[in-house]
Enzyme design. Structure first.
Site, PDB file in Angstrom:
ATOM      1  N   HIS A 125      -5.740   2.791   1.214  1.00 33.78           N
ATOM      2  CA  HIS A 125      -4.985   3.933   1.746  1.00 33.78           C
ATOM      3  C   HIS A 125      -5.684   4.580   2.947  1.00 33.78           C
ATOM      4  O   HIS A 125      -5.056   4.889   3.955  1.00 33.78           O
ATOM      5  CB  HIS A 125      -4.791   4.998   0.666  1.00 33.78           C
ATOM      6  CG  HIS A 125      -4.238   4.459  -0.623  1.00 33.78           C
ATOM      7  ND1 HIS A 125      -3.307   3.456  -0.652  1.00 33.78           N
ATOM      8  CD2 HIS A 125      -4.475   4.775  -1.919  1.00 33.78           C
ATOM      9  CE1 HIS A 125      -2.998   3.183  -1.916  1.00 33.78           C
ATOM     10  NE2 HIS A 125      -3.698   3.972  -2.698  1.00 33.78           N
ATOM     11  N   ASP A 143       0.902  -1.145   0.000  1.00 31.93           N
ATOM     12  CA  ASP A 143       0.000   0.000   0.000  1.00 31.93           C
ATOM     13  C   ASP A 143       0.944   1.197   0.000  1.00 31.93           C
ATOM     14  O   ASP A 143       1.604   1.461   1.005  1.00 31.93           O
ATOM     15  CB  ASP A 143      -0.880   0.022   1.256  1.00 31.93           C
ATOM     16  CG  ASP A 143      -1.849   1.188   1.227  1.00 31.93           C
ATOM     17  OD1 ASP A 143      -1.419   2.302   0.877  1.00 31.93           O
ATOM     18  OD2 ASP A 143      -3.029   0.999   1.552  1.00 31.93           O
ATOM     19  N   HIS A 144       1.028   1.892  -1.129  1.00 30.55           N
ATOM     20  CA  HIS A 144       2.127   2.865  -1.235  1.00 30.55           C
ATOM     21  C   HIS A 144       1.988   4.009  -0.230  1.00 30.55           C
ATOM     22  O   HIS A 144       2.964   4.691   0.060  1.00 30.55           O
ATOM     23  CB  HIS A 144       2.289   3.371  -2.677  1.00 30.55           C
ATOM     24  CG  HIS A 144       1.316   4.435  -3.087  1.00 30.55           C
ATOM     25  ND1 HIS A 144       0.072   4.145  -3.578  1.00 30.55           N
ATOM     26  CD2 HIS A 144       1.401   5.778  -3.082  1.00 30.55           C
ATOM     27  CE1 HIS A 144      -0.556   5.281  -3.852  1.00 30.55           C
ATOM     28  NE2 HIS A 144       0.211   6.293  -3.564  1.00 30.55           N
TER      29      HIS A 144
END
Ligand code: BG6
Length: 517
Positions: A268, A205-206
């Site tokens: 996110h 999950d960036h």
């Protein structure tokens, strides 16, 4: 197809300029990164520039190599040239020929279908050569940057080709989206843990790679002043906003199937919520942090079809103006159905059923084509008691707010009240602001730099665990089911506005309003 790797020998291991690099956390061992779907946008825009930046900072292990595995016919030289151009365009640091040449010498292009067993045997041979020439010693990072529909195929082929040893030095990095709902996420978890041990799986999950997201935990647990206030006794409510001014751009086909809830909220935004609200972990070890996140996600009160109307809002952008420019409505975007009911905006009112947060609403919102690009977490404290200044002030005193700006202008701000100088009693809100840029100077590493660095160093703290992903899908699935049962249609909002009126009404019912970050 096996590509001869003679180029890998261009720079002898002992002369590798990465060798004496500074290592920020654990010293990573030499390894080979195998990127599946290496001709896609992610590799060009994010992965290779991030790797280059790590090389530039001396943070790559000696002998680091990249095998680019993709379907398009291409030679290694062509691929290297394309990646050099990508680094010139997208890297944080300007291209340094010496650093690039050393990195490029370890890049091999491997053309292949994803479902071709013989190609995985060839890949094994390429990797064995890398082991000999670059001392990668069986250490592999398999990166799924291909279409999600290929994830299971690649994982199964890796297993069948004997490229993965149980609890061996191979790791798999799985890009978002990890499934599209709970059943598909469970199935993908089943497939991936059928070949890899959970400790070998790195789900991306960036947002967790963003400096300011990591700083949520530092703010909370490296300072003694906030934690005593971080609970239902002192906090009135929390608002988490991730606003984007862009629309769906060229991703209409993908977005039609995803929508804002799946695209941003289930991953996110749930991570931002978990880090903001979780209990203190007993250590900074990956498992301790992930255990606390899962505990928090499990405490989110389920949303039933009966409650979905009161605690969620979905919207879709219509034509409007952003920054003085007229922009199309979602239904007029390329590859979007003219009668699409896909949501581009979501607002949620969540409750956490645990001791710390009982009775404190968490309001989350995300939308595309909002007035600006901004992400923040705002903790609003309870008002001062109605005596002294609060009683004497002609206008109600503003409650204190602690706002963590995730992006852009990363920083932390506290709103408090102060007396305006003068002979009258005039109290006004003022802002105490800490900007990261002003204090720490250097541009922060891109999220992918941090994530790739940690994956190479075998640190899974910033990656998602299987049960974490399942928890978040369970919540967003229940919201979708509620919308379907109630035949909820997205409310239109004008592009450039802060979302549909219904989202404002949701807070007004509680006597609150959204911040304007
Ligand atoms: C991606 C979503 O995961 O995150 C995109 O698919 C979104 O739709 C993007 O725009 C936002 O990321 P960032 O880092 O630009 O906030």
């Amino acid at each position: 197809m096996l590509i001869c790797d003679s180029a890998l020998m261009e720079i002898p291991f002992s002369d590798n300029p990465f060798r004496d690099g500074q290592i920020s956390r654990r010293s990573p061992e030499p390894c080979a990164l195998v990127i599946f779907g290496a001709t896609g946008d992610l590799t060009r825009r994010k992965l290779v520039p991030a790797i280059y930046n790590l090389a530039h900072e001396g943070q790559l292990p000696a002998g680091f190599a990249i095998v680019a595995f993709a379907r398009r016919p291409k030679t290694t030289e062509e691929f290297r040239a394309e990646m050099r151009a990508a680094v010139e365009q997208f890297s944080r640091f300007p291209l340094n020929a010496g650093v690039w040449d050393a990195l490029a010498a370890g890049i091999v292009y491997h053309r292949s279908e994803f479902a071709a067993p013989e190609e995985y045997a060839a890949l094994r041979e390429t990797l064995a050569q890398l082991d000999r020439r670059r001392n990668t010693s069986g250490r592999r990072l398999f990166y799924l940057a291909c279409a999600p529909s290929e994830f299971a195929t690649v994982i199964e082929q890796l297993g069948a080709a004997g490229l993965v040893e149980p609890r061996g030095p191979q790791r798999i990095i799985v890009e978002k989206p990890f499934g599209t709902d709970l059943p598909s996420a469970r199935e993908l978890n089943r497939v991936v843990t059928g070949v890899f041990d959970e400790s070998q799986v790195f789900r991306i999950d960036h947002y967790l790679g963003k400096e300011t997201v990591q700083n949520i935990l530092s703010l909370r647990f490296a300072n003694a002043i906030f934690e005593p206030l971080w609970n239902q006794k002192y906090v009135d409510h929390v608002q988490i906003t991730v606003a984007e001014s862009l629309g769906v751009e060229t991703r209409g086909a993908f977005y039609e199937r995803a929508g804002a809830l799946r695209d941003m909220v289930s991953n996110h935004m749930m991570q931002l919520l978990a880090l903001t609200a979780m209990e203190s972990p007993s250590s900074l070890a990956a498992e301790d942090i992930r255990n606390e996140k899962v505990k928090l996600l499990r405490a989110i009160r389920p949303i039933s079809p009966a409650s979905v109307g009161d605690c969620t809002v979905c919207g879709q952008y219509a034509r409007g103006t952003i920054g003085g420019k007229l922009v199309a409505g979602y239904r007029d975007e390329p590859n979007v159905a003219p009668d699409s009911a896909t949501e581009t905006y979501v607002a949620l009112h969540l409750h956490l059923d645990n001791w710390r947060w009982a009775g404190v609403p968490f309001y989350l919102r995300h939308g595309k084509r909002l007035p600006k690009q901004t992400a923040e977490i705002a903790v609003q404290f309870k008002p001062s008691p109605p005596v002294l200044f609060a009683a004497a002030s002609a206008v109600p005193l503003q409650p204190n707010v602690l706002a963590l700006r995730i992006q852009p202008d990363e920083g932390i701000a506290i709103r408090m009240n102060a007396k305006v100088p003068g002979t009258t009693l005039n109290i006004q809100p003022v802002k105490m602001d800490f900007p990261y840029g002003g204090s720490f100077g250097d541009s922060s590493p891109d999220a992918y730099e941090r994530l790739l660095h940690d994956a190479i160093a075998d640190d899974s703290t910033l990656f998602l665990r299987g049960d974490e992903v399942e928890c978040t899908w369970a919540l967003t699935d229940s919201i979708r089911a509620g919308w379907e049962t109630n035949r909820a249609e997205p409310a239109f909002y004008e592009a450039g506005s802060w979302g549909p009126r219904e989202a404002d009404e949701m807070l007004e019912r509680d006597g609150r309003q959204w911040r304007r970050p």
